[in-house]
Scaffold this motif. Structure first.
Motif, PDB file in Angstrom:
ATOM      1  N   LEU A 128     -13.067 -25.055 -24.360  1.00  0.00           N
ATOM      2  CA  LEU A 128     -13.691 -25.739 -25.492  1.00  0.00           C
ATOM      3  C   LEU A 128     -14.269 -27.092 -25.098  1.00  0.00           C
ATOM      4  O   LEU A 128     -15.256 -27.527 -25.683  1.00  0.00           O
ATOM      5  CB  LEU A 128     -12.685 -25.908 -26.632  1.00  0.00           C
ATOM      6  CG  LEU A 128     -12.305 -24.623 -27.368  1.00  0.00           C
ATOM      7  CD1 LEU A 128     -11.179 -24.897 -28.360  1.00  0.00           C
ATOM      8  CD2 LEU A 128     -13.508 -24.013 -28.063  1.00  0.00           C
ATOM      9  N   ARG A 129     -13.662 -27.732 -24.123  1.00  0.00           N
ATOM     10  CA  ARG A 129     -14.204 -29.020 -23.668  1.00  0.00           C
ATOM     11  C   ARG A 129     -15.542 -28.837 -22.960  1.00  0.00           C
ATOM     12  O   ARG A 129     -16.396 -29.715 -23.004  1.00  0.00           O
ATOM     13  CB  ARG A 129     -13.204 -29.721 -22.752  1.00  0.00           C
ATOM     14  CG  ARG A 129     -12.022 -30.284 -23.500  1.00  0.00           C
ATOM     15  CD  ARG A 129     -11.062 -31.035 -22.577  1.00  0.00           C
ATOM     16  NE  ARG A 129      -9.870 -31.407 -23.297  1.00  0.00           N
ATOM     17  CZ  ARG A 129      -8.663 -30.906 -23.052  1.00  0.00           C
ATOM     18  NH1 ARG A 129      -8.484 -30.025 -22.078  1.00  0.00           N
ATOM     19  NH2 ARG A 129      -7.624 -31.288 -23.763  1.00  0.00           N
ATOM     20  N   VAL A 130     -15.718 -27.690 -22.316  1.00  0.00           N
ATOM     21  CA  VAL A 130     -16.962 -27.404 -21.582  1.00  0.00           C
ATOM     22  C   VAL A 130     -18.012 -26.800 -22.517  1.00  0.00           C
ATOM     23  O   VAL A 130     -19.182 -27.178 -22.477  1.00  0.00           O
ATOM     24  CB  VAL A 130     -16.690 -26.451 -20.392  1.00  0.00           C
ATOM     25  CG1 VAL A 130     -17.975 -26.037 -19.715  1.00  0.00           C
ATOM     26  CG2 VAL A 130     -15.746 -27.112 -19.404  1.00  0.00           C
ATOM     27  N   VAL A 131     -17.591 -25.843 -23.347  1.00  0.00           N
ATOM     28  CA  VAL A 131     -18.499 -25.171 -24.288  1.00  0.00           C
ATOM     29  C   VAL A 131     -17.846 -25.245 -25.676  1.00  0.00           C
ATOM     30  O   VAL A 131     -17.215 -24.287 -26.127  1.00  0.00           O
ATOM     31  CB  VAL A 131     -18.748 -23.692 -23.885  1.00  0.00           C
ATOM     32  CG1 VAL A 131     -19.795 -23.054 -24.788  1.00  0.00           C
ATOM     33  CG2 VAL A 131     -19.147 -23.572 -22.433  1.00  0.00           C
ATOM     34  N   PRO A 132     -17.982 -26.388 -26.343  1.00  0.00           N
ATOM     35  CA  PRO A 132     -17.242 -26.590 -27.586  1.00  0.00           C
ATOM     36  C   PRO A 132     -17.601 -25.599 -28.691  1.00  0.00           C
ATOM     37  O   PRO A 132     -16.781 -25.346 -29.573  1.00  0.00           O
ATOM     38  CB  PRO A 132     -17.583 -28.023 -27.994  1.00  0.00           C
ATOM     39  CG  PRO A 132     -18.816 -28.364 -27.247  1.00  0.00           C
ATOM     40  CD  PRO A 132     -18.802 -27.536 -25.998  1.00  0.00           C
ATOM     41  N   GLU A 133     -18.779 -25.012 -28.635  1.00  0.00           N
ATOM     42  CA  GLU A 133     -19.183 -24.069 -29.673  1.00  0.00           C
ATOM     43  C   GLU A 133     -18.741 -22.632 -29.385  1.00  0.00           C
ATOM     44  O   GLU A 133     -19.027 -21.709 -30.149  1.00  0.00           O
ATOM     45  CB  GLU A 133     -20.707 -24.108 -29.883  1.00  0.00           C
ATOM     46  CG  GLU A 133     -21.538 -23.602 -28.726  1.00  0.00           C
ATOM     47  CD  GLU A 133     -21.884 -24.643 -27.668  1.00  0.00           C
ATOM     48  OE1 GLU A 133     -22.859 -24.412 -26.944  1.00  0.00           O
ATOM     49  OE2 GLU A 133     -21.189 -25.667 -27.552  1.00  0.00           O
ATOM     50  N   SER A 134     -18.016 -22.444 -28.291  1.00  0.00           N
ATOM     51  CA  SER A 134     -17.619 -21.105 -27.879  1.00  0.00           C
ATOM     52  C   SER A 134     -16.773 -20.402 -28.933  1.00  0.00           C
ATOM     53  O   SER A 134     -15.738 -20.897 -29.352  1.00  0.00           O
ATOM     54  CB  SER A 134     -16.831 -21.163 -26.573  1.00  0.00           C
ATOM     55  OG  SER A 134     -16.460 -19.859 -26.207  1.00  0.00           O
ATOM     56  N   PRO A 135     -17.193 -19.174 -29.336  1.00  0.00           N
ATOM     57  CA  PRO A 135     -16.405 -18.421 -30.307  1.00  0.00           C
ATOM     58  C   PRO A 135     -15.394 -17.479 -29.644  1.00  0.00           C
ATOM     59  O   PRO A 135     -14.569 -16.892 -30.329  1.00  0.00           O
ATOM     60  CB  PRO A 135     -17.461 -17.604 -31.050  1.00  0.00           C
ATOM     61  CG  PRO A 135     -18.505 -17.351 -30.011  1.00  0.00           C
ATOM     62  CD  PRO A 135     -18.509 -18.587 -29.129  1.00  0.00           C
ATOM     63  N   LEU A 136     -15.479 -17.325 -28.310  1.00  0.00           N
ATOM     64  CA  LEU A 136     -14.660 -16.338 -27.613  1.00  0.00           C
ATOM     65  C   LEU A 136     -13.779 -16.962 -26.550  1.00  0.00           C
ATOM     66  O   LEU A 136     -14.183 -17.913 -25.861  1.00  0.00           O
ATOM     67  CB  LEU A 136     -15.547 -15.295 -26.925  1.00  0.00           C
ATOM     68  CG  LEU A 136     -16.496 -14.496 -27.806  1.00  0.00           C
ATOM     69  CD1 LEU A 136     -17.421 -13.636 -26.959  1.00  0.00           C
ATOM     70  CD2 LEU A 136     -15.724 -13.653 -28.794  1.00  0.00           C
ATOM     71  N   CYS A 137     -12.592 -16.365 -26.373  1.00  0.00           N
ATOM     72  CA  CYS A 137     -11.744 -16.758 -25.252  1.00  0.00           C
ATOM     73  C   CYS A 137     -12.335 -16.118 -23.986  1.00  0.00           C
ATOM     74  O   CYS A 137     -13.211 -15.241 -24.067  1.00  0.00           O
ATOM     75  CB  CYS A 137     -10.312 -16.281 -25.481  1.00  0.00           C
ATOM     76  SG  CYS A 137     -10.099 -14.489 -25.496  1.00  0.00           S
ATOM     77  N   MET A 138     -11.862 -16.537 -22.842  1.00  0.00           N
ATOM     78  CA  MET A 138     -12.406 -16.018 -21.579  1.00  0.00           C
ATOM     79  C   MET A 138     -12.153 -14.522 -21.415  1.00  0.00           C
ATOM     80  O   MET A 138     -13.001 -13.785 -20.910  1.00  0.00           O
ATOM     81  CB  MET A 138     -11.843 -16.782 -20.383  1.00  0.00           C
ATOM     82  CG  MET A 138     -12.433 -18.174 -20.229  1.00  0.00           C
ATOM     83  SD  MET A 138     -14.236 -18.200 -20.104  1.00  0.00           S
ATOM     84  CE  MET A 138     -14.508 -17.287 -18.597  1.00  0.00           C
ATOM     85  N   ALA A 139     -11.002 -14.032 -21.851  1.00  0.00           N
ATOM     86  CA  ALA A 139     -10.691 -12.595 -21.707  1.00  0.00           C
ATOM     87  C   ALA A 139     -11.701 -11.759 -22.506  1.00  0.00           C
ATOM     88  O   ALA A 139     -12.214 -10.752 -22.004  1.00  0.00           O
ATOM     89  CB  ALA A 139      -9.270 -12.314 -22.179  1.00  0.00           C
ATOM     90  N   CYS A 140     -12.000 -12.149 -23.721  1.00  0.00           N
ATOM     91  CA  CYS A 140     -12.960 -11.397 -24.540  1.00  0.00           C
ATOM     92  C   CYS A 140     -14.379 -11.544 -24.005  1.00  0.00           C
ATOM     93  O   CYS A 140     -15.145 -10.581 -24.011  1.00  0.00           O
ATOM     94  CB  CYS A 140     -12.876 -11.843 -26.003  1.00  0.00           C
ATOM     95  SG  CYS A 140     -11.377 -11.271 -26.828  1.00  0.00           S
ATOM     96  N   LEU A 141     -14.716 -12.737 -23.524  1.00  0.00           N
ATOM     97  CA  LEU A 141     -16.035 -12.942 -22.931  1.00  0.00           C
ATOM     98  C   LEU A 141     -16.218 -12.025 -21.720  1.00  0.00           C
ATOM     99  O   LEU A 141     -17.253 -11.360 -21.582  1.00  0.00           O
ATOM    100  CB  LEU A 141     -16.212 -14.399 -22.530  1.00  0.00           C
ATOM    101  CG  LEU A 141     -17.582 -14.778 -21.976  1.00  0.00           C
ATOM    102  CD1 LEU A 141     -18.664 -14.566 -23.023  1.00  0.00           C
ATOM    103  CD2 LEU A 141     -17.575 -16.222 -21.506  1.00  0.00           C
ATOM    104  N   ARG A 142     -15.200 -11.967 -20.864  1.00  0.00           N
ATOM    105  CA  ARG A 142     -15.266 -11.084 -19.687  1.00  0.00           C
ATOM    106  C   ARG A 142     -15.376  -9.627 -20.101  1.00  0.00           C
ATOM    107  O   ARG A 142     -16.113  -8.858 -19.482  1.00  0.00           O
ATOM    108  CB  ARG A 142     -14.041 -11.291 -18.803  1.00  0.00           C
ATOM    109  CG  ARG A 142     -14.148 -12.476 -17.908  1.00  0.00           C
ATOM    110  CD  ARG A 142     -13.030 -12.496 -16.864  1.00  0.00           C
ATOM    111  NE  ARG A 142     -12.694 -13.871 -16.569  1.00  0.00           N
ATOM    112  CZ  ARG A 142     -11.630 -14.517 -17.018  1.00  0.00           C
ATOM    113  NH1 ARG A 142     -10.723 -13.921 -17.749  1.00  0.00           N
ATOM    114  NH2 ARG A 142     -11.427 -15.780 -16.704  1.00  0.00           N
ATOM    115  N   SER A 143     -14.636  -9.218 -21.118  1.00  0.00           N
ATOM    116  CA  SER A 143     -14.652  -7.819 -21.541  1.00  0.00           C
ATOM    117  C   SER A 143     -16.028  -7.405 -22.100  1.00  0.00           C
ATOM    118  O   SER A 143     -16.367  -6.239 -22.091  1.00  0.00           O
ATOM    119  CB  SER A 143     -13.565  -7.535 -22.579  1.00  0.00           C
ATOM    120  OG  SER A 143     -13.906  -8.074 -23.831  1.00  0.00           O
ATOM    121  N   LEU A 144     -16.793  -8.400 -22.567  1.00  0.00           N
ATOM    122  CA  LEU A 144     -18.140  -8.127 -23.070  1.00  0.00           C
ATOM    123  C   LEU A 144     -19.188  -8.223 -21.962  1.00  0.00           C
ATOM    124  O   LEU A 144     -20.373  -8.052 -22.224  1.00  0.00           O
ATOM    125  CB  LEU A 144     -18.488  -9.101 -24.198  1.00  0.00           C
ATOM    126  CG  LEU A 144     -17.663  -8.965 -25.467  1.00  0.00           C
ATOM    127  CD1 LEU A 144     -17.992 -10.084 -26.432  1.00  0.00           C
ATOM    128  CD2 LEU A 144     -17.902  -7.614 -26.109  1.00  0.00           C
TER     129      LEU A 144
END
Length: 117
Positions: free
Chosen positions: A99-115
């Motif tokens: 969140l500090r790097v991409v504060p608008e991120s709606p996804l955790c890293m695990a879900c982002l990777r799975s997509l």
């Protein structure tokens, strides 16, 4: 991963609010770079091609800015409804480091990777 605290999220939310303001300002001020390129005879063919390329780059930049502004505003909506800091897909906490790097991120890293992102 532990739930984020209000104290941990406060500076990130402030960043989002500042981003919203900055992006909205930048959206309204493109310096005329996205206007149609005139086909006047006073301008050579290469100059027109260069102007058209600059226009296309400005349009792409504006589209990217619009997408980010939309993402920031959706994140601010999540702040308002109390779901900010949690993945919109799995509802697990999003790492504060992310969140500090991409504060608008709606996804955790695990879900982002799975997509595949």
């Amino acid at each position: 991963m532990p739930d984020p605290t209000d104290e941990e999220l406060a500076p990130i939310i402030e960043i989002l609010r500042n981003l919203d303001e900055e992006l909205a300002t930048r959206r309204g001020d493109d310096g005329g770079r996205t206007q149609t390129v005139a086909l006047g005879t006073e301008q050579g063919r290469l100059s027109r091609m260069d102007a058209m390329q600059q226009q296309q780059m400005a349009l792409a930049e504006k589209a990217m800015l619009e997408r980010r502004l939309d993402a920031v505003r959706r994140a601010l909506s999540r702040v308002d409804d109390g779901s900010f800091g949690y993945c919109t897909r799995c509802d697990e906490p999003i790492a504060l480091r992310r969140l500090r790097v991409v504060p608008e991120s709606p996804l955790c890293m695990a879900c982002l990777r799975s997509l595949g992102g």
